[in-house]
Write a protein that holds these residues in place. Structure first.
Motif, short mmCIF file in Angstrom:
data_model
loop_
_atom_site.label_atom_id
_atom_site.label_comp_id
_atom_site.label_asym_id
_atom_site.label_seq_id
_atom_site.Cartn_x
_atom_site.Cartn_y
_atom_site.Cartn_z
N GLN A 31 -4.43 7.68 -3.60
CA GLN A 31 -3.37 6.91 -2.96
C GLN A 31 -2.81 5.80 -3.84
OE1 GLN A 31 -5.54 5.50 0.66
NE2 GLN A 31 -4.89 3.46 0.03
N HIS A 32 -3.61 5.28 -4.76
CA HIS A 32 -3.07 4.22 -5.63
C HIS A 32 -1.96 4.77 -6.52
CE1 HIS A 32 -4.97 5.29 -9.53
NE2 HIS A 32 -5.98 5.70 -8.82
N GLY A 58 0.87 -1.17 0.00
CA GLY A 58 0.00 0.00 0.00
C GLY A 58 0.91 1.22 0.00
N PRO A 59 0.34 2.41 0.06
CA PRO A 59 1.20 3.60 0.02
C PRO A 59 2.22 3.65 1.15
CG PRO A 59 -1.10 4.15 0.52
CD PRO A 59 -1.09 2.73 0.11
N VAL A 60 1.86 3.20 2.35
CA VAL A 60 2.80 3.28 3.48
C VAL A 60 3.95 2.27 3.30
CG1 VAL A 60 3.08 2.98 5.97
CG2 VAL A 60 1.09 4.21 5.07
N ARG A 95 -6.91 -0.10 -6.21
CA ARG A 95 -7.33 1.17 -6.83
C ARG A 95 -8.62 1.73 -6.23
NH1 ARG A 95 -4.81 2.26 -11.61
NH2 ARG A 95 -6.59 3.45 -12.35
N ASN A 96 -9.12 1.13 -5.15
CA ASN A 96 -10.35 1.65 -4.56
C ASN A 96 -10.15 3.09 -4.09
OD1 ASN A 96 -12.47 -0.28 -4.66
ND2 ASN A 96 -11.18 -1.59 -3.38
N PRO A 97 -11.21 3.92 -4.18
CA PRO A 97 -11.04 5.32 -3.79
C PRO A 97 -10.94 5.47 -2.29
CG PRO A 97 -13.32 4.90 -4.42
CD PRO A 97 -12.56 3.63 -4.66
N ARG A 98 -9.76 5.74 -1.82
CA ARG A 98 -9.58 6.02 -0.39
C ARG A 98 -8.86 7.36 -0.26
NH1 ARG A 98 -7.42 1.27 3.12
NH2 ARG A 98 -6.37 0.39 1.32
N ALA A 99 -7.63 7.40 0.26
CA ALA A 99 -7.01 8.70 0.52
C ALA A 99 -6.70 9.47 -0.75
CB ALA A 99 -5.72 8.49 1.31
#
Ligand SMILES: Cc1cc2nc3c(=O)[nH]c(=O)nc-3n(C[C@H](O)[C@H](O)[C@H](O)COP(=O)(O)OP(=O)(O)OC[C@H]3O[C@@H](n4cnc5c(N)ncnc54)[C@H](O)[C@@H]3O)c2cc1C
Length: 400
Positions: free
Chosen positions: A107-108, A12-14, A40-44
């Motif tokens: 974030q993706h 993930g991004p982290v 690719r789900n819309p989160r941050a």
């Protein structure tokens, strides 16, 4: 002699930023991702000034800004009255940060660009379809077993494998806190709310019946998109919340328009306020959602996770390459756990309460206070130092 090695679980991004920062510091890094592709789900999307400086440090800032939207302002609205209550301008932070703005980058994209840069580094390897299933540590290192039975060994392990972290569970670390009864619904549309409402790129709507958040993102090549976030009450089934009719009704409720909204995506999230009881045990660390989760109002979860990544890379480097005593490693947990509770948990709970307040007097007082804060430059600066996590970064620097 071989370079010290780290396995990072979760791309993930982290996890990706952690892997980059550790590889840049000189570790040999193996990044393991359970899925075949970046999620690719819309989160941050909201990335604050303090975090932009860290994204610059791992060599991604130009692409990050290019693929996102620069948002200098954010606004609070009184939704029932259809009135903007307060607008904050990040420019007031020009002497506090080289980035006096927020960047809205999905974030993706951060995970993707981080993986692209990792692929150029000789001391880093990223493996997709490689879920960590078990781990064991001893005095000299950590052995990780993948779901296919393969084993890998490294000196250190970072669990950046999200809220359901297999690393945290394998270590038996409690995830203390609670889950909100309502879920959060994210509806993504191509309709231009800035033109329709006169709002800015990042907006929070207070409403005793149904609060909302509204953000613009750059999208993936088919034009910009707007994400609207609403609470979904406990007694409304997932199916009902996600239906075309319910989605249309919610969007029309936010801004009535002729014809239907162009709905391109819908998603429902369960939302928690939880912090791991420990962020480190021996040679194993937790970072990002593996260590802490919160409601997304204010856009702090991923930001704080990126701050974890940089703290961890600096702390581990000081111990491994700088010869600092292993007691120094305890500082990682002390800073990250304490500051998550004091800044992220506190602010996100307060943000939610402010938007959903039902008592008319408290509601009025809270919105009036926001307006007064925005109108006073010294107070606005103080408010933004906190919301953009600059204050927590300064606190972290002062903590051992
Ligand atoms: C609607 C919504 C909006 C949000 N908006 C914002 C915002 O604007 N700003 C902000 O700061 N935060 C925001 N957040 C929070 C943000 O999305 C999270 O904090 C962020 O995703 C955390 O990143 P992470 O890398 O720690 O975890 P994740 O993004 O969950 O990544 C974890 C990765 O680990 C992988 N994985 C899982 N198990 C294993 C395993 N066993 N082995 C290997 N890999 C594994 C997963 O496949 C995944 O790729 C939002 C959240 C939601 C739900």
């Amino acid at each position: 002699m071989a370079a010290p090695s780290v396995i990072v679980a979760g791309a993930g991004p982290v996890g990706v930023v952690t892997a980059l920062a550790l590889a840049d510091a000189g570790f040999t890094v193996t990044l393991l991702e359970a899925a075949a592709e970046v999620d690719r789900n819309p989160r941050a999307s909201t990335t604050h000034p303090s975090t932009l400086a860290m994204i610059e440090r791992v060599g991604l800032i130009d692409r990050f800004i290019r693929e996102g939207l620069v948002a200098r302002y954010f606004q609070f609205w009184d939704r029932p009255e259809g009135r903007m209550v307060a607008e904050f301008d990040h420019q007031i932070l020009e002497n506090d940060t080289p980035f006096p703005f927020v960047v809205q980058t999905e974030q993706h994209k951060l995970a993707r660009m981080g993986l692209d840069r990792l692929a150029t580094l000789p001391n880093a390897t990223a493996r997709m379809n490689a879920p960590l299933a078990a781990l064991e540590q001893d005095a000299d290192g950590v052995t990780v077993t993948l779901a296919n039975g393969e084993t890998l060994r490294a000196d250190w392990l970072v669990g950046a494998d999200g809220g359901r972290s297999a690393v945290r569970k394998a270590m038996g670390i409690e995830f203390e806190g609670y889950t909100w009864p309502e879920r959060f619904l994210v509806l993504t549309v191509s309709d231009d709310f800035e033109a329709m409402l006169g709002c800015c790129l990042r907006n929070y709507f207070a409403d005793p019946n149904e609060w909302a958040n509204l953000f613009k993102v750059a999208g993936d090549g088919n034009g910009p998109l707007w994400r609207a976030v609403f609470p979904a009450p406990q007694d409304e089934s997932d199916e009902a919340v996600l239906s075309d009719e319910a989605a249309e009704m919610r969007l029309q409720g936010l801004r009535p328009k002729d014809g239907r909204y162009d709905l391109v995506h819908r998603n429902l999230y369960r939302v928690h306020q939880r912090v791991a009881a420990q962020f480190r045990r021996g040679r194993v660390f937790l970072a990002g959602d593996a260590g802490h989760v919160n409601n997304p109002i204010g856009g702090l979860g991923l930001n704080f996770g990126v701050h974890d990544a940089m703290d961890l890379a600096d702390t581990l480097s000081a111990h491994v390459f700088g010869g600092a005593d292993s007691a120094l490693l305890d500082g990682y947990e002390r800073r990250r756990r304490t500051l998550n509770i004091e800044f992220v948990q506190q602010q996100t709970v307060a943000n939610k309460k402010r938007l959903e307040e039902k008592d008319p007097e408290k509601r009025r007082a809270s919105l009036d206070q926001l307006a007064a804060t925005a109108a006073d430059p010294a107070k606005a600066r103080e408010f933004l130092l906190r919301t953009s996590l600059i204050e927590s970064t300064r606190r972290a620097a002062a903590m051992t």
